[in-house]
Enzyme design. Sequence first.
Site, short mmCIF file in Angstrom:
data_model
loop_
_atom_site.label_atom_id
_atom_site.label_comp_id
_atom_site.label_asym_id
_atom_site.label_seq_id
_atom_site.Cartn_x
_atom_site.Cartn_y
_atom_site.Cartn_z
N GLU A 9 0.59 -1.07 0.05
CA GLU A 9 0.04 0.02 -0.01
C GLU A 9 1.03 1.12 0.15
O GLU A 9 0.27 2.36 -0.44
CB GLU A 9 -0.80 0.07 1.23
N CYS A 65 7.70 -0.74 -2.39
CA CYS A 65 7.35 -0.71 -1.22
C CYS A 65 7.86 0.54 -0.55
O CYS A 65 8.12 1.49 -1.43
CB CYS A 65 7.57 -1.94 -0.35
#
Length: 148
Positions: A9, A65
């Site tokens: 995310e 990430c």
Amino acid sequence: MKIAIGCDEAAYGLKLEIIRHLEDKGHTAVDFGSGEGESVLYPNVAYALAKEVAEEKFERGILLCGTGIGMAITANKVPGVRAAVCHDSYSTERSRKSNNCQIMTMGARVVGAELAKNLVDVWMESEFSGGGSQAKVDRISEIEKECR
């Protein structure tokens, strides 16, 4: 070229930028997640993508990430995979030319979208040079087999 791409995310927005960039350059990008607003354990994304790259279903992979570090650590656990954190153009190029890495990782909290796209271009345009590096890459593979 068929490229696998995945993120957690923290890097969802950067992943979308890179997918568009790859497609604009004529590549096919296959998304391994995560989806918008989806919270995932990045090792799960890295493992799924790295397995596919190791099985040569994709020519290369890109993992994103927050820092790129955890993705690289996880991807490198998959036999046959060489992944490198790529945050500058020289290391990015050498990851391909000297180490024959099939997976690049980047951190969305480390590089901005424009630098990331530039690094993707450097990485995609670089090929393994073999030569004096071949014996080193072969030794990496031997060590990997010894550790199984």
